[in-house]
Design a protein around this motif. Sequence first.
Motif, mmCIF file in Angstrom:
data_model
loop_
_atom_site.group_PDB
_atom_site.id
_atom_site.type_symbol
_atom_site.label_atom_id
_atom_site.label_comp_id
_atom_site.label_asym_id
_atom_site.label_seq_id
_atom_site.Cartn_x
_atom_site.Cartn_y
_atom_site.Cartn_z
ATOM 1 N N UNK A 134 0.813 -1.208 0.000
ATOM 2 C CA UNK A 134 0.000 0.000 0.000
ATOM 3 C C UNK A 134 0.851 1.265 0.000
ATOM 4 N N UNK A 135 2.146 1.070 0.164
ATOM 5 C CA UNK A 135 3.055 2.212 0.232
ATOM 6 C C UNK A 135 3.319 2.803 -1.157
ATOM 7 N N UNK A 136 3.137 4.104 -1.304
ATOM 8 C CA UNK A 136 3.395 4.771 -2.582
ATOM 9 C C UNK A 136 4.875 4.734 -2.943
ATOM 10 N N UNK A 137 5.731 4.758 -1.921
ATOM 11 C CA UNK A 137 7.171 4.770 -2.170
ATOM 12 C C UNK A 137 7.625 3.504 -2.896
ATOM 13 N N UNK A 138 6.933 2.381 -2.659
ATOM 14 C CA UNK A 138 7.283 1.129 -3.338
ATOM 15 C C UNK A 138 7.176 1.288 -4.844
ATOM 16 N N UNK A 139 6.067 1.824 -5.301
ATOM 17 C CA UNK A 139 5.819 1.937 -6.735
ATOM 18 C C UNK A 139 6.635 3.080 -7.357
ATOM 19 N N UNK B 93 21.848 7.696 2.965
ATOM 20 C CA UNK B 93 23.175 8.146 2.514
ATOM 21 C C UNK B 93 24.228 7.077 2.775
ATOM 22 N N UNK B 94 24.173 6.459 3.943
ATOM 23 C CA UNK B 94 25.132 5.408 4.283
ATOM 24 C C UNK B 94 24.940 4.191 3.385
ATOM 25 N N UNK B 95 23.678 3.834 3.132
ATOM 26 C CA UNK B 95 23.397 2.706 2.256
ATOM 27 C C UNK B 95 23.904 2.937 0.845
ATOM 28 N N UNK B 96 23.721 4.151 0.328
ATOM 29 C CA UNK B 96 24.205 4.493 -1.013
ATOM 30 C C UNK B 96 25.730 4.432 -1.057
ATOM 31 N N UNK B 97 26.363 4.938 -0.014
ATOM 32 C CA UNK B 97 27.833 4.905 0.048
ATOM 33 C C UNK B 97 28.354 3.468 0.037
ATOM 34 N N UNK B 98 27.664 2.578 0.754
ATOM 35 C CA UNK B 98 28.069 1.168 0.771
ATOM 36 C C UNK B 98 27.902 0.556 -0.617
ATOM 37 N N UNK B 99 26.803 0.908 -1.305
ATOM 38 C CA UNK B 99 26.589 0.422 -2.671
ATOM 39 C C UNK B 99 27.688 0.909 -3.616
ATOM 40 N N UNK B 100 28.247 2.074 -3.318
ATOM 41 C CA UNK B 100 29.320 2.634 -4.141
ATOM 42 C C UNK B 100 30.699 2.165 -3.688
ATOM 43 N N UNK C 74 21.553 -8.268 2.459
ATOM 44 C CA UNK C 74 22.015 -6.885 2.447
ATOM 45 C C UNK C 74 20.920 -5.942 2.913
ATOM 46 N N UNK C 75 19.687 -6.192 2.498
ATOM 47 C CA UNK C 75 18.568 -5.353 2.925
ATOM 48 C C UNK C 75 18.287 -5.507 4.419
ATOM 49 N N UNK C 76 18.520 -6.690 4.955
ATOM 50 C CA UNK C 76 18.368 -6.876 6.400
ATOM 51 C C UNK C 76 19.407 -6.051 7.163
ATOM 52 N N UNK C 77 20.616 -5.972 6.613
ATOM 53 C CA UNK C 77 21.655 -5.142 7.209
ATOM 54 C C UNK C 77 21.253 -3.672 7.144
ATOM 55 N N UNK C 78 20.689 -3.262 6.016
ATOM 56 C CA UNK C 78 20.226 -1.875 5.855
ATOM 57 C C UNK C 78 19.095 -1.577 6.829
ATOM 58 N N UNK C 79 18.165 -2.511 6.976
ATOM 59 C CA UNK C 79 17.081 -2.338 7.945
ATOM 60 C C UNK C 79 17.641 -2.193 9.354
ATOM 61 N N UNK C 80 18.634 -3.004 9.679
ATOM 62 C CA UNK C 80 19.280 -2.935 10.986
ATOM 63 C C UNK C 80 19.906 -1.555 11.205
ATOM 64 N N UNK D 118 17.812 -0.288 -1.477
ATOM 65 C CA UNK D 118 18.254 0.306 -0.218
ATOM 66 C C UNK D 118 17.350 1.473 0.175
ATOM 67 N N UNK D 119 17.048 2.331 -0.791
ATOM 68 C CA UNK D 119 16.221 3.505 -0.514
ATOM 69 C C UNK D 119 14.846 3.088 0.012
ATOM 70 N N UNK D 120 14.226 2.126 -0.666
ATOM 71 C CA UNK D 120 12.905 1.695 -0.208
ATOM 72 C C UNK D 120 12.973 1.011 1.147
#
Length: 279
Positions: A14-19, A200-207, A181-187, A96-98
């Motif tokens: 139901x989240x708009x951010x998902x779509x 920002x931290x998640x994006x940096x890790x992806x980079x 990886x998403x579980x780590x991001x959630x943590x 990561x963003x979602x």
Amino acid sequence: MLNMIRMELFRMFKSKSLYIVWIVMAVAIGFSTYMSVEELNMMTQEEKQQMYEEEQKSEVIFGLEVTAPTKPDAQVSVYDMFYANMKGKFIALFMVIFTVLYSTGDISSGYVKNIAGQVKDRRTLIYAKAAALCIYTICTVAAAVLIQAVCNQLFAGTVIWGDAKAFAAYAGVQTGLHFAFLLVVMCMAILIESNVFSVALGICICMNIMTIIYGFIDKMAEKAGFENFQMIKYTLTGRISMLGMEVSQKAVYAAISVTIVFAAAALLISSTVFKQRDI
């Protein structure tokens, strides 16, 4: 527990951010496909061969790079582009963003206060989020494959899937790695309690910004007598980037081991913190 999982799935879909994230991801995949096809069309056979050979190396670079490992005498396949996007953590970037927005959505809105007191163990709320993220990971990877097929038809003029067995094995292993990886991001999001900083931290890790720290650890290990030690081999992002198109049995076992360790650690930390925290 099942009711909480249903609740989390309902909230997620139901989240708009998902779509919005999926739409942006689709546009980004289309753009990367267009640029890759144009680049290949402009290259000579020698340049294609050189790029193909460089792409076969299991090196992790700083930043984001999407390079299709297409053979010089072949047309770009769906597997080529999917591999390039997954290896470069291009898809992970959107995931990561979602994940950050979803993981903290009920906390920041105050909704979790209405249900936290109705459950015996608040840790089950984290487990329910993890189950929802598992479904999200599978759906996102499947959507990425379908979107990639459409983009190949639009920009390459044909849909060549590639080696079906290797494709399935690679997608399956990457799905597990991305879920962990998403579980780590959630943590991280639950611990930090800041969406902006977590994203920002998640994006940096992806980079691959962590390669700086890994390099320091490698040097320290070498001084301690551990020759040829590479910390990145024992990380999720390292395994995501270093997984080859031809997935060997050894690579599968290594990826599964890393996935289990990081997923378990992330769940243990996030659930313990969430249980003890005053919400």
